[in-house]
Scaffold this motif. Structure first.
Motif, mmCIF file in Angstrom:
data_model
loop_
_atom_site.group_PDB
_atom_site.id
_atom_site.type_symbol
_atom_site.label_atom_id
_atom_site.label_comp_id
_atom_site.label_asym_id
_atom_site.label_seq_id
_atom_site.Cartn_x
_atom_site.Cartn_y
_atom_site.Cartn_z
ATOM 1 N N THR A 32 36.499 37.196 51.398
ATOM 2 C CA THR A 32 37.620 37.636 50.568
ATOM 3 C C THR A 32 37.181 37.991 49.159
ATOM 4 O O THR A 32 36.020 37.839 48.784
ATOM 5 C CB THR A 32 38.748 36.578 50.572
ATOM 6 N N TYR A 33 38.141 38.467 48.388
ATOM 7 C CA TYR A 33 37.923 38.909 47.002
ATOM 8 C C TYR A 33 37.579 37.695 46.122
ATOM 9 O O TYR A 33 38.247 36.664 46.188
ATOM 10 C CB TYR A 33 39.210 39.623 46.556
ATOM 11 N N SER A 34 36.558 37.876 45.299
ATOM 12 C CA SER A 34 36.083 36.746 44.491
ATOM 13 C C SER A 34 37.163 36.209 43.532
ATOM 14 O O SER A 34 37.180 35.025 43.204
ATOM 15 C CB SER A 34 34.849 37.161 43.696
ATOM 16 N N GLU B 266 50.026 41.193 49.515
ATOM 17 C CA GLU B 266 49.233 42.358 49.933
ATOM 18 C C GLU B 266 48.566 42.978 48.711
ATOM 19 O O GLU B 266 49.239 43.463 47.807
ATOM 20 C CB GLU B 266 50.143 43.392 50.612
ATOM 21 N N ASP B 267 47.257 42.933 48.703
ATOM 22 C CA ASP B 267 46.498 43.483 47.576
ATOM 23 C C ASP B 267 46.089 44.905 47.942
ATOM 24 O O ASP B 267 45.224 45.118 48.785
ATOM 25 C CB ASP B 267 45.268 42.580 47.355
ATOM 26 N N ASP B 268 46.743 45.881 47.285
ATOM 27 C CA ASP B 268 46.521 47.290 47.644
ATOM 28 C C ASP B 268 45.865 48.045 46.490
ATOM 29 O O ASP B 268 46.149 49.216 46.250
ATOM 30 C CB ASP B 268 47.866 47.931 48.019
ATOM 31 N N THR B 269 44.961 47.350 45.825
ATOM 32 C CA THR B 269 44.326 47.889 44.626
ATOM 33 C C THR B 269 43.628 49.235 44.861
ATOM 34 O O THR B 269 43.525 50.044 43.951
ATOM 35 C CB THR B 269 43.313 46.829 44.127
ATOM 36 N N TYR B 270 43.145 49.447 46.091
ATOM 37 C CA TYR B 270 42.349 50.663 46.334
ATOM 38 C C TYR B 270 43.121 51.748 47.093
ATOM 39 O O TYR B 270 42.526 52.736 47.528
ATOM 40 C CB TYR B 270 41.062 50.296 47.085
ATOM 41 N N ALA B 271 44.437 51.592 47.230
ATOM 42 C CA ALA B 271 45.229 52.553 48.016
ATOM 43 C C ALA B 271 45.113 53.977 47.475
ATOM 44 O O ALA B 271 45.182 54.945 48.234
ATOM 45 C CB ALA B 271 46.689 52.126 48.029
ATOM 46 N N THR C 187 49.415 45.991 42.918
ATOM 47 C CA THR C 187 48.685 47.210 42.593
ATOM 48 C C THR C 187 48.043 47.069 41.212
ATOM 49 O O THR C 187 48.312 46.105 40.495
ATOM 50 C CB THR C 187 49.624 48.445 42.646
ATOM 51 N N SER C 188 47.175 48.029 40.884
ATOM 52 C CA SER C 188 46.440 47.919 39.621
ATOM 53 C C SER C 188 46.105 49.305 39.088
ATOM 54 O O SER C 188 45.949 50.247 39.866
ATOM 55 C CB SER C 188 45.138 47.158 39.872
ATOM 56 N N PHE C 189 45.998 49.399 37.774
ATOM 57 C CA PHE C 189 45.520 50.652 37.177
ATOM 58 C C PHE C 189 44.085 50.499 36.685
ATOM 59 O O PHE C 189 43.574 51.343 35.957
ATOM 60 C CB PHE C 189 46.479 51.103 36.056
ATOM 61 N N ALA C 190 43.441 49.405 37.111
ATOM 62 C CA ALA C 190 42.059 49.148 36.692
ATOM 63 C C ALA C 190 41.092 50.120 37.355
ATOM 64 O O ALA C 190 40.149 50.584 36.721
ATOM 65 C CB ALA C 190 41.664 47.716 37.055
ATOM 66 N N LYS C 191 41.310 50.406 38.624
ATOM 67 C CA LYS C 191 40.316 51.170 39.374
ATOM 68 C C LYS C 191 40.582 52.671 39.309
ATOM 69 O O LYS C 191 39.664 53.463 39.442
ATOM 70 C CB LYS C 191 40.293 50.718 40.833
ATOM 71 N N CYS C 192 41.855 53.056 39.145
ATOM 72 C CA CYS C 192 42.129 54.492 39.068
ATOM 73 C C CYS C 192 42.060 54.985 37.627
ATOM 74 O O CYS C 192 42.008 56.189 37.377
ATOM 75 C CB CYS C 192 43.485 54.828 39.694
ATOM 76 N N GLY D 210 47.062 43.137 34.877
ATOM 77 C CA GLY D 210 46.094 43.446 35.937
ATOM 78 C C GLY D 210 46.523 42.871 37.276
ATOM 79 O O GLY D 210 47.441 42.047 37.364
ATOM 80 N N ALA D 211 45.816 43.308 38.335
ATOM 81 C CA ALA D 211 46.129 42.818 39.683
ATOM 82 C C ALA D 211 45.831 41.327 39.808
ATOM 83 O O ALA D 211 46.523 40.598 40.520
ATOM 84 C CB ALA D 211 45.325 43.601 40.720
ATOM 85 N N GLN D 212 44.802 40.879 39.113
ATOM 86 C CA GLN D 212 44.447 39.455 39.211
ATOM 87 C C GLN D 212 45.625 38.584 38.782
ATOM 88 O O GLN D 212 45.962 37.588 39.426
ATOM 89 C CB GLN D 212 43.213 39.179 38.330
ATOM 90 N N HIS D 213 46.272 38.984 37.688
ATOM 91 C CA HIS D 213 47.445 38.255 37.212
ATOM 92 C C HIS D 213 48.577 38.351 38.244
ATOM 93 O O HIS D 213 49.254 37.357 38.535
ATOM 94 C CB HIS D 213 47.872 38.853 35.859
ATOM 95 N N LEU E 25 42.220 48.226 30.465
ATOM 96 C CA LEU E 25 43.642 48.374 30.130
ATOM 97 C C LEU E 25 44.392 47.089 30.437
ATOM 98 O O LEU E 25 45.372 46.754 29.805
ATOM 99 C CB LEU E 25 44.271 49.495 30.958
ATOM 100 N N ARG E 26 43.911 46.381 31.496
ATOM 101 C CA ARG E 26 44.575 45.178 32.009
ATOM 102 C C ARG E 26 46.045 45.456 32.346
ATOM 103 O O ARG E 26 46.943 44.710 31.912
ATOM 104 C CB ARG E 26 44.466 43.972 31.033
ATOM 105 N N ILE E 27 46.288 46.490 33.087
ATOM 106 C CA ILE E 27 47.653 46.749 33.542
ATOM 107 C C ILE E 27 47.670 46.861 35.066
ATOM 108 O O ILE E 27 46.901 47.616 35.665
ATOM 109 C CB ILE E 27 48.225 48.057 32.916
#
Ligand SMILES: Cc1ncc(COP(=O)(O)O)c(C=O)c1O
Length: 402
Positions: A135-137, A212-217, A239-244, A110-113, A249-251
Protein backbone atom coordinates in the motif's frame (compact mmCIF):
# COMPACT_ATOMS: atom_id res chain seq x y z
CA UNK A 1 19.72 -1.27 6.72
CA UNK A 2 18.86 -0.55 3.12
CA UNK A 3 16.66 2.34 4.15
CA UNK A 4 19.49 3.77 6.24
CA UNK A 5 21.78 3.54 3.19
CA UNK A 6 19.25 5.33 1.03
CA UNK A 7 18.64 8.03 3.65
CA UNK A 8 22.35 8.56 4.28
CA UNK A 9 22.95 8.78 0.54
CA UNK A 10 20.18 11.31 0.13
CA UNK A 11 21.55 13.44 2.96
CA UNK A 12 24.95 13.41 1.35
CA UNK A 13 26.56 11.59 4.27
CA UNK A 14 27.82 8.71 2.16
CA UNK A 15 28.59 8.28 -1.48
CA UNK A 16 28.93 5.14 -3.50
CA UNK A 17 30.82 4.10 -6.55
CA UNK A 18 29.94 1.01 -8.54
CA UNK A 19 32.65 -1.59 -8.04
CA UNK A 20 34.38 0.28 -5.20
CA UNK A 21 31.81 0.41 -2.43
CA UNK A 22 30.27 3.04 -0.19
CA UNK A 23 32.29 5.73 1.57
CA UNK A 24 31.53 8.22 4.31
CA UNK A 25 31.76 11.70 2.81
CA UNK A 26 34.45 13.91 4.33
CA UNK A 27 32.53 17.05 5.18
CA UNK A 28 35.68 19.07 5.79
CA UNK A 29 36.55 18.85 2.15
CA UNK A 30 33.38 20.68 1.37
CA UNK A 31 31.97 17.87 -0.72
CA UNK A 32 28.54 18.65 0.70
CA UNK A 33 28.65 22.04 -0.92
CA UNK A 34 29.05 20.48 -4.30
CA UNK A 35 25.48 19.68 -5.25
CA UNK A 36 26.39 17.59 -8.24
CA UNK A 37 28.48 15.28 -6.08
CA UNK A 38 26.09 14.83 -3.21
CA UNK A 39 22.67 14.56 -4.83
CA UNK A 40 21.47 11.13 -5.64
CA UNK A 41 18.88 10.52 -8.33
CA UNK A 42 15.53 10.03 -6.69
CA UNK A 43 13.42 7.18 -8.00
CA UNK A 44 11.65 6.78 -4.65
CA UNK A 45 9.39 9.81 -4.36
CA UNK A 46 6.36 9.94 -6.63
CA UNK A 47 6.65 13.54 -7.78
CA UNK A 48 5.13 14.59 -11.08
CA UNK A 49 7.55 15.32 -13.92
CA UNK A 50 8.19 19.04 -14.45
CA UNK A 51 5.87 20.50 -17.08
CA UNK A 52 5.92 24.20 -16.22
CA UNK A 53 3.31 24.06 -13.44
CA UNK A 54 5.48 26.05 -11.03
CA UNK A 55 5.71 28.92 -13.51
CA UNK A 56 1.93 28.84 -13.99
CA UNK A 57 1.37 28.95 -10.23
CA UNK A 58 3.81 31.87 -9.88
CA UNK A 59 2.08 33.72 -12.73
CA UNK A 60 -1.34 33.13 -11.17
CA UNK A 61 -0.14 34.38 -7.79
CA UNK A 62 1.14 37.50 -9.55
CA UNK A 63 -2.24 38.02 -11.21
CA UNK A 64 -4.01 37.54 -7.88
CA UNK A 65 -1.80 40.16 -6.27
CA UNK A 66 -2.36 42.55 -9.17
CA UNK A 67 -6.14 42.19 -9.46
CA UNK A 68 -6.76 42.19 -5.71
CA UNK A 69 -8.11 38.62 -5.81
CA UNK A 70 -5.82 37.50 -3.01
CA UNK A 71 -6.72 40.17 -0.45
CA UNK A 72 -9.94 38.56 0.78
CA UNK A 73 -8.31 35.16 1.08
CA UNK A 74 -6.14 35.91 4.09
CA UNK A 75 -9.05 35.80 6.52
CA UNK A 76 -10.53 32.87 8.45
CA UNK A 77 -12.79 31.37 5.80
CA UNK A 78 -15.21 28.40 5.71
CA UNK A 79 -13.64 25.13 6.84
CA UNK A 80 -15.11 23.28 3.90
CA UNK A 81 -13.45 25.64 1.42
CA UNK A 82 -15.14 28.44 -0.52
CA UNK A 83 -18.01 27.50 -2.81
CA UNK A 84 -16.19 29.51 -5.54
CA UNK A 85 -13.36 26.98 -5.24
CA UNK A 86 -15.40 23.80 -4.71
CA UNK A 87 -17.59 24.42 -7.76
CA UNK A 88 -14.79 24.49 -10.33
CA UNK A 89 -13.12 21.54 -8.59
CA UNK A 90 -16.35 19.52 -8.76
CA UNK A 91 -16.82 20.49 -12.42
CA UNK A 92 -13.24 19.41 -13.18
CA UNK A 93 -13.85 16.05 -11.51
CA UNK A 94 -17.17 15.69 -13.35
CA UNK A 95 -15.33 16.13 -16.66
CA UNK A 96 -13.36 13.04 -15.63
CA UNK A 97 -16.54 11.04 -15.04
CA UNK A 98 -16.63 11.47 -11.26
CA UNK A 99 -20.04 12.31 -9.76
CA UNK A 100 -18.74 15.27 -7.81
CA UNK A 101 -21.12 17.42 -5.80
CA UNK A 102 -19.79 20.79 -4.57
CA UNK A 103 -21.87 20.60 -1.40
CA UNK A 104 -20.24 17.35 -0.33
CA UNK A 105 -16.75 18.22 -1.48
CA UNK A 106 -14.39 19.28 1.29
CA UNK A 107 -11.13 20.99 0.30
CA UNK A 108 -8.17 19.57 2.18
CA UNK A 109 -4.49 20.07 2.75
CA UNK A 110 -3.63 17.51 0.05
CA UNK A 111 -4.84 13.93 -0.43
CA UNK A 112 -2.89 12.79 2.62
CA UNK A 113 -5.01 15.07 4.80
CA UNK A 114 -8.15 13.90 3.01
CA UNK A 115 -7.31 10.24 3.71
CA UNK A 116 -6.56 10.99 7.31
CA UNK A 117 -9.88 12.86 7.76
CA UNK A 118 -11.89 10.09 6.13
CA UNK A 119 -10.19 7.38 8.15
CA UNK A 120 -10.68 9.35 11.35
CA UNK A 121 -14.43 9.37 10.69
CA UNK A 122 -14.92 5.66 10.03
CA UNK A 123 -11.98 3.82 11.58
CA UNK A 124 -11.73 3.94 15.36
CA UNK A 125 -8.20 4.05 16.77
CA UNK A 126 -6.57 0.61 16.89
CA UNK A 127 -9.17 -0.86 14.54
CA UNK A 128 -8.30 -3.15 11.64
CA UNK A 129 -8.21 -1.48 8.24
CA UNK A 130 -8.08 -3.47 5.01
CA UNK A 131 -5.76 -2.32 2.24
CA UNK A 132 -4.10 -3.84 -0.80
CA UNK A 133 -1.24 -6.16 0.25
CA UNK A 134 1.23 -3.47 -0.77
CA UNK A 135 0.00 0.00 0.00
CA UNK A 136 0.79 3.71 -0.13
CA UNK A 137 3.47 4.75 2.34
CA UNK A 138 1.30 7.65 3.58
CA UNK A 139 -1.25 5.10 4.77
CA UNK A 140 1.46 3.27 6.70
CA UNK A 141 2.50 6.56 8.29
CA UNK A 142 -1.11 7.34 9.19
CA UNK A 143 -1.63 3.86 10.62
CA UNK A 144 1.41 4.16 12.84
CA UNK A 145 0.13 7.48 14.16
CA UNK A 146 -3.51 6.52 14.63
CA UNK A 147 -2.80 2.95 15.67
CA UNK A 148 -4.70 1.35 12.82
CA UNK A 149 -3.82 -2.28 12.25
CA UNK A 150 -3.43 -2.64 8.50
CA UNK A 151 -4.44 -5.94 7.02
CA UNK A 152 -3.13 -6.53 3.48
CA UNK A 153 -5.45 -8.18 0.99
CA UNK A 154 -3.92 -10.23 -1.82
CA UNK A 155 -3.82 -8.65 -5.28
CA UNK A 156 -3.40 -9.72 -8.87
CA UNK A 157 -2.83 -7.63 -11.99
CA UNK A 158 -6.15 -5.86 -11.43
CA UNK A 159 -5.56 -5.03 -7.78
CA UNK A 160 -7.67 -6.44 -4.94
CA UNK A 161 -8.74 -10.06 -5.32
CA UNK A 162 -12.48 -10.34 -4.61
CA UNK A 163 -12.34 -13.69 -2.76
CA UNK A 164 -9.43 -12.49 -0.64
CA UNK A 165 -11.28 -9.29 0.22
CA UNK A 166 -14.43 -11.17 1.12
CA UNK A 167 -12.55 -13.51 3.47
CA UNK A 168 -10.52 -10.64 4.95
CA UNK A 169 -13.73 -8.80 5.91
CA UNK A 170 -15.17 -12.00 7.37
CA UNK A 171 -12.01 -12.98 9.27
CA UNK A 172 -11.06 -9.58 10.66
CA UNK A 173 -14.53 -8.05 11.01
CA UNK A 174 -12.98 -4.85 9.70
CA UNK A 175 -15.43 -2.20 8.57
CA UNK A 176 -13.06 -0.11 6.45
CA UNK A 177 -11.28 -0.62 3.14
CA UNK A 178 -8.69 1.84 1.83
CA UNK A 179 -7.68 1.20 -1.78
CA UNK A 180 -6.42 2.70 -5.03
CA UNK A 181 -8.26 1.03 -7.95
CA UNK A 182 -6.66 3.25 -10.62
CA UNK A 183 -2.87 3.06 -10.99
CA UNK A 184 -2.44 1.45 -7.60
CA UNK A 185 0.55 2.49 -5.52
CA UNK A 186 3.05 0.85 -5.67
CA UNK A 187 2.16 -1.70 -8.36
CA UNK A 188 0.40 0.45 -10.99
CA UNK A 189 -2.48 -2.05 -11.26
CA UNK A 190 -5.77 -0.83 -12.71
CA UNK A 191 -9.03 -2.48 -11.69
CA UNK A 192 -11.41 -3.40 -14.53
CA UNK A 193 -15.02 -2.22 -14.50
CA UNK A 194 -16.19 -5.81 -13.90
CA UNK A 195 -13.86 -6.22 -10.90
CA UNK A 196 -15.06 -2.87 -9.55
CA UNK A 197 -18.66 -4.11 -9.60
CA UNK A 198 -17.69 -7.15 -7.53
CA UNK A 199 -15.48 -5.26 -5.07
CA UNK A 200 -18.19 -2.64 -4.49
CA UNK A 201 -20.73 -5.38 -3.79
CA UNK A 202 -18.40 -7.04 -1.27
CA UNK A 203 -17.94 -3.75 0.59
CA UNK A 204 -21.73 -3.35 0.68
CA UNK A 205 -22.30 -6.96 1.77
CA UNK A 206 -20.00 -6.45 4.75
CA UNK A 207 -21.62 -3.15 5.65
CA UNK A 208 -18.21 -1.51 5.40
CA UNK A 209 -16.89 1.91 4.38
CA UNK A 210 -14.59 2.65 1.52
CA UNK A 211 -11.84 5.26 1.27
CA UNK A 212 -11.05 5.43 -2.45
CA UNK A 213 -7.77 7.14 -3.26
CA UNK A 214 -8.04 8.31 -6.88
CA UNK A 215 -5.03 10.59 -6.92
CA UNK A 216 -3.88 9.38 -10.35
CA UNK A 217 -7.26 9.30 -12.16
CA UNK A 218 -6.32 12.34 -14.25
CA UNK A 219 -3.73 10.27 -16.11
CA UNK A 220 -6.52 8.38 -17.93
CA UNK A 221 -7.93 9.80 -21.17
CA UNK A 222 -11.17 8.23 -20.06
CA UNK A 223 -11.12 7.42 -16.38
CA UNK A 224 -12.68 4.14 -15.20
CA UNK A 225 -15.87 4.62 -13.19
CA UNK A 226 -14.94 5.08 -9.58
CA UNK A 227 -15.86 2.60 -6.86
CA UNK A 228 -17.46 5.60 -5.17
CA UNK A 229 -19.98 5.96 -8.01
CA UNK A 230 -21.09 2.39 -7.18
CA UNK A 231 -21.23 3.00 -3.43
CA UNK A 232 -21.90 6.71 -2.90
CA UNK A 233 -23.56 6.18 0.47
CA UNK A 234 -20.50 4.51 2.03
CA UNK A 235 -17.53 5.96 0.12
CA UNK A 236 -15.07 8.74 0.69
CA UNK A 237 -13.57 9.80 -2.63
CA UNK A 238 -10.08 11.30 -2.36
CA UNK A 239 -8.45 13.46 -5.01
CA UNK A 240 -5.41 15.72 -5.18
CA UNK A 241 -3.92 18.54 -7.21
CA UNK A 242 -0.40 17.50 -6.19
CA UNK A 243 0.26 15.23 -9.15
CA UNK A 244 -1.56 17.10 -11.91
CA UNK A 245 -0.13 20.47 -10.80
CA UNK A 246 2.36 20.68 -7.94
CA UNK A 247 2.74 18.89 -4.59
CA UNK A 248 3.69 22.09 -2.75
CA UNK A 249 0.26 23.62 -3.33
CA UNK A 250 -1.03 21.17 -0.70
CA UNK A 251 -4.53 21.18 -2.14
CA UNK A 252 -6.68 18.07 -2.38
CA UNK A 253 -10.30 17.25 -1.67
CA UNK A 254 -12.53 14.56 -0.29
CA UNK A 255 -16.14 13.92 -1.26
CA UNK A 256 -17.96 12.47 1.72
CA UNK A 257 -21.14 10.42 2.01
CA UNK A 258 -24.03 12.74 2.83
CA UNK A 259 -24.23 11.61 6.47
CA UNK A 260 -20.55 12.38 7.10
CA UNK A 261 -20.40 15.81 5.48
CA UNK A 262 -20.77 17.91 8.62
CA UNK A 263 -18.46 15.72 10.69
CA UNK A 264 -15.84 15.92 7.96
CA UNK A 265 -16.06 19.71 7.87
CA UNK A 266 -15.62 19.76 11.63
CA UNK A 267 -12.62 17.44 11.28
CA UNK A 268 -11.00 19.99 8.95
CA UNK A 269 -11.58 22.64 11.61
CA UNK A 270 -10.02 20.38 14.22
CA UNK A 271 -6.94 19.61 12.15
CA UNK A 272 -6.05 22.94 10.55
CA UNK A 273 -9.14 25.18 10.30
CA UNK A 274 -9.16 25.20 6.48
CA UNK A 275 -6.95 24.34 3.53
CA UNK A 276 -5.00 27.43 2.43
CA UNK A 277 -7.52 29.52 0.44
CA UNK A 278 -4.83 31.30 -1.59
CA UNK A 279 -3.68 27.96 -2.98
CA UNK A 280 -7.25 26.77 -3.54
CA UNK A 281 -7.83 29.99 -5.50
CA UNK A 282 -4.80 29.23 -7.67
CA UNK A 283 -6.22 25.79 -8.45
CA UNK A 284 -9.69 27.21 -9.16
CA UNK A 285 -8.29 29.85 -11.54
CA UNK A 286 -6.21 27.27 -13.40
CA UNK A 287 -9.28 25.05 -13.79
CA UNK A 288 -11.41 27.91 -15.06
CA UNK A 289 -8.89 29.25 -17.59
CA UNK A 290 -8.11 25.77 -18.94
CA UNK A 291 -4.47 25.75 -17.82
CA UNK A 292 -5.03 22.74 -15.57
CA UNK A 293 -6.29 20.69 -18.52
CA UNK A 294 -3.25 21.76 -20.52
CA UNK A 295 -1.03 20.69 -17.61
CA UNK A 296 -2.79 17.33 -17.45
CA UNK A 297 -2.10 16.79 -21.16
CA UNK A 298 1.58 17.63 -20.64
CA UNK A 299 1.84 15.35 -17.60
CA UNK A 300 0.31 12.47 -19.56
CA UNK A 301 2.73 13.04 -22.45
CA UNK A 302 5.68 13.20 -20.08
CA UNK A 303 4.52 10.06 -18.23
CA UNK A 304 4.20 8.25 -21.58
CA UNK A 305 7.73 9.24 -22.67
CA UNK A 306 9.23 8.28 -19.31
CA UNK A 307 7.43 4.93 -19.35
CA UNK A 308 8.74 4.29 -22.82
CA UNK A 309 12.28 4.93 -21.59
CA UNK A 310 11.69 2.57 -18.65
CA UNK A 311 10.38 -0.16 -20.96
CA UNK A 312 13.24 0.27 -23.41
CA UNK A 313 15.94 0.25 -20.74
CA UNK A 314 14.54 -2.35 -18.38
CA UNK A 315 12.92 -4.60 -20.97
CA UNK A 316 11.74 -7.84 -19.43
CA UNK A 317 12.70 -6.79 -15.91
CA UNK A 318 9.44 -4.85 -15.72
CA UNK A 319 5.92 -5.62 -16.83
CA UNK A 320 3.72 -2.51 -16.60
CA UNK A 321 0.31 -3.57 -15.39
CA UNK A 322 -1.59 -0.91 -17.27
CA UNK A 323 -1.58 0.52 -20.79
CA UNK A 324 -2.03 3.94 -19.15
CA UNK A 325 1.31 5.50 -18.32
CA UNK A 326 1.71 6.33 -14.64
CA UNK A 327 4.52 8.19 -12.91
CA UNK A 328 5.60 4.89 -11.39
CA UNK A 329 6.34 1.39 -12.65
CA UNK A 330 6.63 -1.81 -10.69
CA UNK A 331 9.90 -3.72 -10.76
CA UNK A 332 9.26 -7.24 -9.43
CA UNK A 333 12.12 -8.65 -7.41
CA UNK A 334 13.96 -11.22 -9.54
CA UNK A 335 14.15 -14.69 -8.04
CA UNK A 336 17.07 -15.24 -5.68
CA UNK A 337 17.57 -11.52 -4.93
CA UNK A 338 16.76 -9.53 -1.83
CA UNK A 339 15.19 -6.10 -1.59
CA UNK A 340 17.89 -5.03 0.85
CA UNK A 341 20.61 -5.80 -1.66
CA UNK A 342 18.81 -4.04 -4.47
CA UNK A 343 18.24 -0.88 -2.42
CA UNK A 344 21.79 -0.86 -1.10
CA UNK A 345 23.32 -1.42 -4.53
CA UNK A 346 21.18 1.35 -5.98
CA UNK A 347 22.30 3.69 -3.18
CA UNK A 348 25.91 2.86 -3.99
CA UNK A 349 25.22 3.80 -7.58
CA UNK A 350 23.77 7.12 -6.42
CA UNK A 351 20.13 6.22 -6.88
CA UNK A 352 17.49 6.32 -4.18
CA UNK A 353 14.83 3.66 -4.43
CA UNK A 354 12.49 2.65 -1.65
CA UNK A 355 10.96 -0.77 -1.15
CA UNK A 356 7.24 -0.71 -0.39
CA UNK A 357 5.94 -1.78 2.97
CA UNK A 358 4.65 -5.30 2.45
CA UNK A 359 1.70 -6.04 4.69
CA UNK A 360 1.92 -9.73 4.00
CA UNK A 361 5.51 -10.69 4.72
CA UNK A 362 4.97 -14.27 3.59
CA UNK A 363 3.88 -13.23 0.17
CA UNK A 364 7.34 -13.18 -1.42
CA UNK A 365 6.00 -13.36 -4.96
CA UNK A 366 4.61 -9.86 -4.57
CA UNK A 367 7.90 -8.27 -3.57
CA UNK A 368 9.46 -5.63 -5.72
CA UNK A 369 10.26 -1.96 -5.94
CA UNK A 370 8.25 0.97 -7.17
CA UNK A 371 10.38 3.00 -9.54
CA UNK A 372 9.14 6.59 -9.64
CA UNK A 373 9.97 8.15 -12.98
CA UNK A 374 8.93 11.76 -12.38
CA UNK A 375 11.64 13.23 -10.17
CA UNK A 376 14.76 13.13 -12.38
CA UNK A 377 15.14 16.59 -13.88
CA UNK A 378 15.46 15.32 -17.45
CA UNK A 379 14.67 12.24 -19.45
CA UNK A 380 18.36 11.59 -20.03
CA UNK A 381 19.05 11.62 -16.26
CA UNK A 382 16.18 9.18 -15.83
CA UNK A 383 17.59 6.98 -18.58
CA UNK A 384 21.07 6.91 -17.06
CA UNK A 385 19.60 6.01 -13.64
CA UNK A 386 17.56 3.19 -15.15
CA UNK A 387 20.60 1.88 -17.00
CA UNK A 388 22.39 1.67 -13.64
CA UNK A 389 19.42 -0.19 -12.18
CA UNK A 390 19.53 -2.62 -15.10
CA UNK A 391 23.25 -3.17 -14.56
CA UNK A 392 22.57 -3.93 -10.90
CA UNK A 393 19.85 -6.42 -11.86
CA UNK A 394 22.14 -8.06 -14.39
CA UNK A 395 24.98 -8.32 -11.90
CA UNK A 396 23.66 -11.19 -9.81
CA UNK A 397 26.83 -11.39 -7.76
CA UNK A 398 26.75 -7.79 -6.55
CA UNK A 399 23.12 -8.04 -5.64
CA UNK A 400 23.61 -11.10 -3.48
CA UNK A 401 26.52 -9.64 -1.49
CA UNK A 402 24.48 -7.69 1.07
C1 LIG B 1 -1.63 7.09 -3.82
C2 LIG B 1 -1.33 8.42 -3.21
N1 LIG B 1 -2.26 8.99 -2.43
C3 LIG B 1 -2.05 10.17 -1.85
C4 LIG B 1 -0.87 10.87 -2.05
C5 LIG B 1 -0.66 12.17 -1.34
O1 LIG B 1 -1.04 13.25 -2.13
P1 LIG B 1 -0.95 14.74 -1.55
O2 LIG B 1 0.41 15.24 -1.90
O3 LIG B 1 -2.05 15.47 -2.24
O4 LIG B 1 -1.15 14.68 -0.07
C6 LIG B 1 0.13 10.31 -2.85
C7 LIG B 1 1.41 10.98 -3.02
O5 LIG B 1 2.42 10.41 -3.35
C8 LIG B 1 -0.11 9.05 -3.45
O6 LIG B 1 0.81 8.47 -4.22
Amino acid sequence: VSKAYAEAEQRGLISGEVGRGTFVVDRRRGVLNDKSQRQSIDLALNVPPATGAEELVAKTLGEMAADGGAAALFDYLPHQGLREHREPMAAWLADRGIDAIPDRLVITHGAQHAISLAMGLVAPQASIVLTESLTYSGMIALASTAGYRLHGVMMDNEGLLPEALDSAFAETRSRVLYCMPSLQTPTGAVMSEARRDVIAQIVRDHDAYLVEDDTYAFLFESSPHSLTSRLPERSFYVTSFAKCLAPGLRIGAVQTPEQYRDRCINAVRATGWMAVPVMAEVVARLIINGDLDRQVALKRESAARRNEIACQVLGDWITPLSPVAAFHVWLPLPAGRTLTALVAEAARAGITVAPPHALRPNDLSSLGIRLCLGAPASESILESALIKIRQILENAEAISLV
